[in-house]
Design a protein around this motif. Structure first.
Motif, PDB file in Angstrom:
ATOM      1  N   SER A  54       0.801  -1.223   0.000  1.00  0.00           N
ATOM      2  CA  SER A  54       0.000   0.000   0.000  1.00  0.00           C
ATOM      3  C   SER A  54       0.836   1.275   0.000  1.00  0.00           C
ATOM      4  N   ASP A  76       5.128   4.690  -4.570  1.00  0.00           N
ATOM      5  CA  ASP A  76       4.988   5.833  -5.471  1.00  0.00           C
ATOM      6  C   ASP A  76       4.576   5.363  -6.860  1.00  0.00           C
ATOM      7  N   SER A 127       3.455   1.773  -9.127  1.00  0.00           N
ATOM      8  CA  SER A 127       3.023   0.387  -9.071  1.00  0.00           C
ATOM      9  C   SER A 127       2.781  -0.144 -10.475  1.00  0.00           C
ATOM     10  N   LYS A 134       9.044   2.650  -4.132  1.00  0.00           N
ATOM     11  CA  LYS A 134       8.921   3.755  -3.182  1.00  0.00           C
ATOM     12  C   LYS A 134      10.299   4.380  -3.073  1.00  0.00           C
ATOM     13  N   ASN A 137      -0.012   2.434 -11.696  1.00  0.00           N
ATOM     14  CA  ASN A 137      -0.443   3.532 -10.836  1.00  0.00           C
ATOM     15  C   ASN A 137       0.771   4.385 -10.497  1.00  0.00           C
ATOM     16  N   LYS A 162       1.661   7.609  -8.212  1.00  0.00           N
ATOM     17  CA  LYS A 162       1.061   8.399  -7.144  1.00  0.00           C
ATOM     18  C   LYS A 162       1.632   9.800  -6.973  1.00  0.00           C
ATOM     19  N   LYS A 163       2.761  10.095  -7.623  1.00  0.00           N
ATOM     20  CA  LYS A 163       3.278  11.453  -7.480  1.00  0.00           C
ATOM     21  C   LYS A 163       4.099  11.835  -8.698  1.00  0.00           C
ATOM     22  N   GLU A 214       1.225  11.617 -12.633  1.00  0.00           N
ATOM     23  CA  GLU A 214       0.333  11.002 -11.663  1.00  0.00           C
ATOM     24  C   GLU A 214      -0.944  10.534 -12.348  1.00  0.00           C
ATOM     25  N   SER A 241      -3.591   6.651 -13.133  1.00  0.00           N
ATOM     26  CA  SER A 241      -3.780   5.217 -13.080  1.00  0.00           C
ATOM     27  C   SER A 241      -4.377   4.740 -14.397  1.00  0.00           C
TER      28      SER A 241
END
Length: 145
Positions: free
Chosen positions: A24, A27, A29, A46, A103, A105-106, A110, A112
């Motif tokens: 979970s 950054d 995936s 990450k 995905n 995330k930053k 950014e 998905s």
């Protein structure tokens, strides 16, 4: 006795929650799953730390490794050059298909995306270029047994 059981229960909950943290807290995936003979492949990044897992075809791998700044920069450039955020997913229904989800995330890319129902034809090359960039990271860093 109740107190001991309560303490044991709390420890079990904490350990089980902590073991899922790797899935979970990321950054970037990349995950691939499905098919007639199901395959599950995950790459979670990450910072410079990566966690890779693969299960399928009678094999099982798990490995943690470091991703170089250069590889992360190349990945980010590939995402930007291939307009990751603009890629359009098709909405056809497919069954027993191996699908890939990405995905981010930053950062500027950014978003998905998933090819569970394929990508529109005009973005398929862009999507393939992005998938190839992730596959290169896996191929250069993962030592399969």
């Amino acid at each position: 006795m109740k107190r001991i059981i309560g303490i044991l229960f709390a420890i079990i909950v904490l350990v089980s929650c902590n073991s899922q943290k790797v899935y979970s807290d990321f950054d970037i995936s990349y995950s691939k799953s499905g098919g007639y003979a199901p395959v599950y492949e995950n790459l979670l990044i990450k910072g410079n730390n990566a966690h890779y897992s693969f299960e399928g075809q009678g094999k099982k791998y798990r490995q943690d490794f470091k991703v170089s700044d250069e590889d992360l920069k190349k990945l980010d450039q590939t995402l930007s050059q291939n307009n990751f955020r603009r890629i359009q997913e098709d909405h056809k229904k497919l069954y027993d298909n191996i699908s890939t989800s990405i995905n981010i995330k930053k950062g500027p890319n950014e978003g998905s995306k998933s090819d569970a129902s394929l990508m529109t034809a005009n973005y398929q090359t862009n999507w393939n270029n992005i998938l190839e960039a992730f596959q290169q990271i896996i191929n250069t860093n993962v030592k399969k047994q």
